[in-house]
Each structure stands twice: as C-alpha cells, then as structure tokens.
Design a protein around this motif. Structure first.
Motif, mmCIF file in Angstrom:
data_model
loop_
_atom_site.group_PDB
_atom_site.id
_atom_site.type_symbol
_atom_site.label_atom_id
_atom_site.label_comp_id
_atom_site.label_asym_id
_atom_site.label_seq_id
_atom_site.Cartn_x
_atom_site.Cartn_y
_atom_site.Cartn_z
ATOM 1 N N LYS A 19 0.868 -1.141 -0.096
ATOM 2 C CA LYS A 19 -0.032 0.106 0.205
ATOM 3 C C LYS A 19 0.945 1.163 0.096
ATOM 4 O O LYS A 19 1.884 1.248 0.964
ATOM 5 N N ALA A 20 0.411 2.033 -0.980
ATOM 6 C CA ALA A 20 1.258 3.545 -0.863
ATOM 7 C C ALA A 20 0.525 4.608 -0.747
ATOM 8 O O ALA A 20 -0.903 4.455 -0.787
ATOM 9 N N CYS A 21 1.099 5.910 -0.225
ATOM 10 C CA CYS A 21 0.052 6.820 -0.179
ATOM 11 C C CYS A 21 1.012 7.924 -0.883
ATOM 12 O O CYS A 21 2.247 8.047 -0.782
ATOM 13 N N VAL A 22 0.344 9.126 -1.544
ATOM 14 C CA VAL A 22 0.753 10.312 -1.811
ATOM 15 C C VAL A 22 0.238 11.404 -1.114
ATOM 16 O O VAL A 22 -1.006 11.446 -0.950
ATOM 17 N N VAL A 23 1.049 12.402 -0.580
ATOM 18 C CA VAL A 23 0.627 13.404 0.263
ATOM 19 C C VAL A 23 0.463 14.477 -0.945
ATOM 20 O O VAL A 23 1.698 15.165 -1.151
ATOM 21 N N GLY A 24 -0.803 15.058 -1.364
ATOM 22 C CA GLY A 24 -0.671 16.302 -2.358
ATOM 23 C C GLY A 24 -1.052 15.773 -3.607
ATOM 24 O O GLY A 24 -0.490 14.634 -4.272
ATOM 25 N N SER A 25 -1.992 16.472 -4.592
ATOM 26 C CA SER A 25 -2.764 15.918 -5.551
ATOM 27 C C SER A 25 -2.356 16.942 -6.683
ATOM 28 O O SER A 25 -3.214 17.135 -7.547
ATOM 29 N N PRO A 27 -0.096 17.846 -10.098
ATOM 30 C CA PRO A 27 0.433 17.239 -11.283
ATOM 31 C C PRO A 27 1.504 15.915 -10.926
ATOM 32 O O PRO A 27 1.654 15.060 -11.443
ATOM 33 N N ASN A 28 2.306 16.518 -9.942
ATOM 34 C CA ASN A 28 3.473 15.433 -9.510
ATOM 35 C C ASN A 28 2.879 14.553 -8.774
ATOM 36 O O ASN A 28 3.324 13.349 -8.871
ATOM 37 N N GLY A 29 2.204 14.889 -7.708
ATOM 38 C CA GLY A 29 1.397 13.917 -6.879
ATOM 39 C C GLY A 29 0.515 12.588 -7.672
ATOM 40 O O GLY A 29 0.870 11.641 -7.370
ATOM 41 N N LEU A 30 -0.211 13.200 -8.576
ATOM 42 C CA LEU A 30 -0.826 12.254 -9.418
ATOM 43 C C LEU A 30 -0.137 11.556 -10.419
ATOM 44 O O LEU A 30 -0.237 10.259 -10.557
ATOM 45 N N ALA A 31 0.927 12.212 -10.876
ATOM 46 C CA ALA A 31 2.100 11.292 -11.604
ATOM 47 C C ALA A 31 2.385 10.195 -10.960
ATOM 48 O O ALA A 31 2.509 8.929 -11.509
ATOM 49 N N ALA A 32 3.001 10.521 -9.784
ATOM 50 C CA ALA A 32 3.637 9.315 -8.775
ATOM 51 C C ALA A 32 2.502 8.319 -8.578
ATOM 52 O O ALA A 32 2.855 7.222 -8.470
ATOM 53 N N ALA A 33 1.584 8.876 -8.060
ATOM 54 C CA ALA A 33 0.383 7.864 -7.825
ATOM 55 C C ALA A 33 -0.009 6.824 -8.822
ATOM 56 O O ALA A 33 -0.142 5.779 -8.699
ATOM 57 N N ILE A 34 0.113 7.504 -10.327
ATOM 58 C CA ILE A 34 -0.344 6.476 -11.313
ATOM 59 C C ILE A 34 0.741 5.591 -11.436
ATOM 60 O O ILE A 34 0.635 4.468 -11.753
ATOM 61 N N VAL A 35 2.129 5.984 -11.555
ATOM 62 C CA VAL A 35 3.265 5.117 -11.593
ATOM 63 C C VAL A 35 3.165 3.962 -10.562
ATOM 64 O O VAL A 35 3.135 2.744 -10.910
ATOM 65 N N THR A 267 5.492 6.416 1.269
ATOM 66 C CA THR A 267 4.950 7.518 1.186
ATOM 67 C C THR A 267 5.659 8.425 0.334
ATOM 68 O O THR A 267 6.629 8.625 0.584
ATOM 69 N N LEU A 268 5.116 9.004 -0.568
ATOM 70 C CA LEU A 268 5.419 10.166 -1.612
ATOM 71 C C LEU A 268 5.040 11.375 -1.167
ATOM 72 O O LEU A 268 3.631 11.490 -1.175
ATOM 73 N N CYS A 269 5.609 12.414 -1.030
ATOM 74 C CA CYS A 269 5.299 13.776 -0.596
ATOM 75 C C CYS A 269 5.238 14.639 -1.919
ATOM 76 O O CYS A 269 6.430 15.175 -2.250
ATOM 77 N N ASP A 270 4.205 15.016 -2.234
ATOM 78 C CA ASP A 270 4.063 16.169 -3.288
ATOM 79 C C ASP A 270 3.837 17.388 -2.541
ATOM 80 O O ASP A 270 3.042 18.236 -2.627
ATOM 81 N N VAL A 271 4.982 17.699 -1.605
ATOM 82 C CA VAL A 271 5.150 18.952 -0.677
ATOM 83 C C VAL A 271 6.305 19.588 -0.878
ATOM 84 O O VAL A 271 7.157 19.327 -1.243
ATOM 85 N N ALA A 272 6.499 20.891 -0.334
ATOM 86 C CA ALA A 272 7.562 21.905 -0.304
ATOM 87 C C ALA A 272 8.589 21.123 0.905
ATOM 88 O O ALA A 272 7.940 20.678 1.708
#
Ligand code: FAD
Length: 488
Positions: A19-25, A27-35, A267-272
């Motif tokens: 199970k993975a999660c991405v913080v932030g949606s 374009p980069n968060g959504l791209a990471a989630a798709i991969v 966990t991948l973070c689409d954050v600063a």
C-alpha cells in the motif's frame, strides 16, 4: 483503456499487495500515484484542498460562469511530457487547443512579434533573424522527445543521448543576453527576453538562456496548448485514469503528521521541503532536516484574473492570434524588470505573462465574454500591490483595456500560498533555480529522504517547476525500485 505500463517490471517484482500513499494531488502527486498504481500498489492520495490539482486547478475566481486557472494556464511541458504523453489522457477528457500561433510580443510601435509554431513560418516572420532562429532551435525541435526525456529528469543522471545533450548544454549554460546577441533585430531580442524571463533569473545570469530555449523549442515541437475547460482538465484526466486502478484521491484531507500514515508501506510527498520538515519532523535525521531548511525558495508571482466584457483591445491585431502574450517591450526593459525582482525590488514597468484562453475556448465564459490571466514576477513574500502596474502595462499595448473589466481577482504571493501550501512565499516554481538547486534539488538525495520509504516528489525535486509530472514519475520509480530491491 489503461495504456501500456512503462514499469511492468516492477509489477512482476512486487511480492505483496503493498500500500502506498501520496500527500498532495498536484500534477506531480498524481503522476507519482499513477506510476505506483500501474505497478500494482494500492494507492491513496491525500489532498488538503477541497479540489485536487494544486497549481493545476480551474475555478470561478471572479463571476459565475467565468472559469479561471488558479495556477498554470499554458502547457508546452504537459503536452511535451514524456510521461503524460504515454498516458491515454485523451480518453479521460483532456483535449488540447492550439491557438493559430503560440505567442505574441507587442511593441510600442503598435506591431507585435509573433512566434509561429511552424519553423518555416517562424523563419519568414522573423525576417533578418529567421535563419539564426532556425539554426538555433531546429536541431532540438526535430529531436524534442529525446531532448525532453533528458532535460525533464535529474541533471546528474547518465544521458541516453549524450551528443544531443552536450549540444544543448553549450547553449544551456549561457545567459539569455549572450544568446540574444546573435540576433540582429531588437524585435527578436525582445521575443527571446520574454521567453527567457520564464526562468525567474536575471537575463544576464547563466542558465537563463536555457530556459528561453526550453520555451522556444516546444513552441515549435508541440506548441503551447491550453486545455479545453482549463488546467483542471489535466488534473481531472489524471485523476480519472488513476482511479481505474485500486486508487483513490481523498480531498479536504490535509496530512499534519507522518504518524497518520503508518499503515502504508511507502509514502511520497508532493510537498515543499519546509512542509516535509513539519510533517515528518522527528522521523528525519538532524542533518537532512538542516539541509531542507537551507533550501532556497524562488521569486514569487503577483497575479490578477479578469472577467472581461469583450476581448482585450490590442493595438496590434496579431495579438488576437495567440493564447499567450508577453508584455514588457524591449530586451533592455524586460531585463531591467527581472533584475529589479532579483534585487528584491519591484519594477515600475514589470514584465507580464498574459493568457487569453476564451479567444479559443468559449466554454470558459458566458457567451461573448472573456477571461484573462496575468502575472508579474516579484520578490518572494512580497506584499507590494502590483495591480495598477500590471494594468498600466496592459493599457500600454491595449488602450481601453480597463473599460472592458467586469470583475477582477487579485492574488498576492500570500494569497497564492493560502490556496496551495506548496507555493511558499508565492514561489510558483517549487524553489529557486540556480546551478546548485538544479543539480541538488532539494538536497543531494533528490527524491529520497533520510527516512526509509519516504520520498519527496514535488516541483522541489528534479526537474523542477511546470506541469509535466516528471518529478512524480522519477520519484515513484525510485521508490518502487527500492521497495522491490529492499535498498535504502
Ligand atoms: C500562478 C501560477 C502560474 C503558473 N503557470 C504555469 C504555466 O502556465 N505552465 C506550467 O507548466 N506551469 C505553470 N505553473 C507551475 C506549475 O503549476 C507547478 O510547477 C506545478 O503545479 C507543480 O506541481 P506539484 O505537483 O509539484 O505541486 P502543486 O501543483 O503545487 O500541488 C501540490 C499539492 O499538494 C497539496 N498539499 C500540500 N501540502 C499538503 C498536505 N500537508 N496534505 C495534503 N495535501 C497537501 C496542495 O494543496 C496541492 O494541491 C504556474 C504556477 C502558478 C502558481
């Protein structure tokens, strides 16, 4: 249809239903989630705001029925993105609109320099500089997809096309001033200044020339399209495609601490970087935290969205052929505007980036009405009101503009950040883009952090700002490769 997975290798290598999660949606968060989803992981995306998309959202910011882009508006990098191009986004509602020419740059004599999409047309419209323009851009226009895969990834990666990259590198390290000096006409120099000013660098600084080229080359190779119904269409297509997998985007779900995410394997973070420290605080090493705290944010945008009763009354009618218009006059004036911003000052006549999508997409305003998106560059965190100066610049090339305004919405840097926490101090590019932060973004670890199975995937990682999803793509590939090999 799901399109072919570029990473089926990982899928077969996955041993469990991870199970993975991405913080932030964004374009980069959504791209990471798709991969991650393509590789067979179950993915949850947590988005703080009520609508997904980050700086790729479209909203009624002025009046009902007027659909404005909150952030990105014009999308050469999305149209030319190696990852987005491999996804079936058209099947999920994404439609690109090309204005007859990508860009106009009006001048005080009442004419405009137009950047034509077709190189042969550009050659004839640029007159005495036509040959020089073609010589400069054609080697890269013809091989855009190879160049894009080289430049839209970590700068320190081993190149697949070393000769092409070396050829680009010869120009890339030069300043916009040095590259523009090859043009005979002040008109072409002005055009190149506007392209290079997208870098937020001074036009005499190294790398500013590279940014100019990275705006000019896709203008010919893939165009500068706008999505029908605005940037939200890119986000919505990514989300719809993502949700064909076991994946979900959960909006109005701000992540305050990594402790909330302990049930996920990765966990991948689409954050600063600043927010990563806040969210992941005690899980990060002291040394890595210090590095993140030293990350430099870039200059900011001061933006105004307009609802108009009619199209902008340009003096130069050529400006009605293009979705994007650069306002700032000559090379010297644009250079002075960007120099002021770099020195912590505010230009009296700022360089303005302007988009007028409703000339080509009637779906975004009530019949016969129009929207306009315009911003100038200001120092990070600036609280100076630039509205009058922006409107004075538009009036300079379109007298009577103010009489067409039905409503306006002003975004200071703080206003931008209040609607997307990644826009730190109004920085629209995810961090300053000098040589150091080009190579080590945000640190030498790039996507990896000091914590196992925690990654950064925002525009604060390579290759940086813009709607292309390549930060998310590369971060997710690194995460998958380490998950399957067990490497830290
Ligand atoms: C005014 C403006 C104009 C621009 N113009 C263009 C353009 O014309 N063309 C172009 O290509 N690019 C443009 N850009 C840049 C481009 O939009 C960004 O570089 C791109 O959106 C970065 O994507 P991202 O996924 O890294 O971050 P963002 O798009 O910023 O998304 C980050 C997301 O993470 C969410 N988030 C942050 N913290 C948390 C948390 N703790 N919990 C949950 N969610 C969180 C945010 O709410 C946001 O939705 C523009 C940007 C702005 C602001």
């Amino acid at each position: 249809m799901r399109g072919s997975s570029p990473i089926s290798y990982y899928k077969s290598a996955m041993t469990t239903n991870a199970k993975a999660c991405v913080v932030g949606s964004g374009p980069n968060g959504l791209a990471a989630a798709i991969v991650l989803a393509q590789a067979g992981l179950h993915v949850d995306v947590f988005e703080a705001e009520p609508t997904p998309g980050g700086a790729a959202r479209t909203m009624e910011l002025t009046l009902p029925g007027f659909l404005h882009d909150f952030g990105s508006a014009v999308h050469p990098l999305a149209a030319g993105s190696p990852f987005f191009s491999a996804l079936p986004l058209k099947n999920y509602g994404l439609e690109w609109i090309h204005s007859p020419a990508p860009l106009a740059h009006p001048l005080d004599d009442g004419t405009a320099v137009v950047l034509e999409r077709n190189l042969a047309d550009a050659k004839s419209s640029l007159g005495a500089d036509g040959d020089a323009w073609v010589r400069l851009t054609r080697p890269f226009v013809e091989r855009w997809s190879e160049l894009a895969s080289e430049v839209l990834r970590p700068a320190l990666a081993i190149p697949k096309h070393p000769l092409l990259l070396a050829r680009f590198g010869v120009h890339a390290l030069r300043s916009a001033e040095a590259i523009a000096s090859r043009f005979r006409s002040e008109r072409t120099r002005a055009l190149f200044a506007g392209l290079a000013a997208h870098s937020f660098l001074g036009l005499d600084e190294p790398l500013s020339g590279a940014f100019g080229l990275l705006m000019a080359i896709p203008a010919h190779a893939v165009g500068w399209p706008i999505p029908r119904r605005g940037a939200q269409s890119i986000t919505d297509a990514l989300r719809r495609y993502l949700e064909t997998f076991p994946a979900e985007v959960k909006t109005s779900s701000r992540v305050e601490s990594l402790a909330e995410l302990s049930r996920y394997d990765v966990t991948l973070c689409d954050v600063a970087p600043r927010q990563l420290v806040r969210i992941a605080g005690q899980h990060l090493s002291a040394r890595y935290t210090r590095r993140l705290e030293r990350f430099r944010y870039g200059p900011a945008a001061f933006k105004v969205d307009y609802a108009l009763s009619e199209p902008i009354p340009w003096k130069a009618s050529e400006c009605l052929r293009t979705a994007t218009v650069h306002l700032g006059g000559s090379f010297a004036e644009i250079a002075a505007s960007e120099r002021a911003m770099r020195n912590g000052e505010h230009a009296d006549q700022p360089f303005i980036l302007l988009s007028q999508p409703t000339l080509f997409d009637a779906s975004r305003a009530p019949a016969g009405k129009h929207i306009v998106w315009a911003y100038c560059h200001v120092p990070n965190g600036s609280n100076i009101d630039m509205q009058q100066r922006i409107e004075d610049q538009i009036e300079r090339f379109a007298p009577g503009f103010r009489e067409t305004v039905l409503a306006r919405r002003v975004f200071s840097p703080a206003d931008l950040e209040s609607m997307d926490a990644n826009l730190v101090g109004g920085d629209v590019g995810g961090g300053a883009m000098g040589l150091r932060q080009l190579l080590f973004r945000p640190t030498v670890r790039q996507y990896a952090t000091s914590t196992n199975n925690l990654y950064l995937c925002s525009a604060s990682t390579p290759p940086g700002g813009g709607v292309h999803g390549m930060c998310g793509y590369h971060a997710a590939r690194m995460a998958l490769s380490r998950l399957t090999t067990g490497k830290r």
